[in-house]
Design an enzyme around this catalytic site. Sequence first.
Site, PDB file in Angstrom:
ATOM      1  CB  CYS A  59     -31.256  25.153 -33.484  1.00 49.96           C
ATOM      2  SG  CYS A  59     -32.897  25.783 -33.858  1.00 49.96           S
ATOM      3  NE  ARG A  60     -33.399  19.277 -37.003  1.00 53.05           N
ATOM      4  CZ  ARG A  60     -33.427  17.992 -36.669  1.00 53.05           C
ATOM      5  NH1 ARG A  60     -33.312  17.071 -37.582  1.00 53.05           N
ATOM      6  NH2 ARG A  60     -33.580  17.613 -35.423  1.00 53.05           N
TER       7      ARG A  60
END
Length: 108
Positions: A59-60
């Site tokens: 994810c980020r």
Amino acid sequence: MMVPTVDAAGVADDAYLLDVREPDEWAAGHPPGAHHVPMMQIPTRADEVPTDRDVVVVCRVGGRSAQVVAYLKQRGFDNVYNLDGGMFAWAAAGRPVVGEDGSAGHVI
């Protein structure tokens, strides 16, 4: 539950990269060859996750992916790892990032 992690430099070339970010984040930039399944779709699409090789969830910054790794581990996957630091760490390590059209991407 301890969530197993791997850093960007330690991701094997043959690992299955599972990007669980939202569509706009994916479109802006993702690892080449990654597979996109937004986090909220994981429960209905978990059968798409391979069991025969390492799966690195992305994810980020590593928060959402850690939740997905924990979820998959509870369902018997023993081959899933969280990308420590997420896409920001991936890009900072000099690993490639591509946009939806295959051009150079960026992390949002």
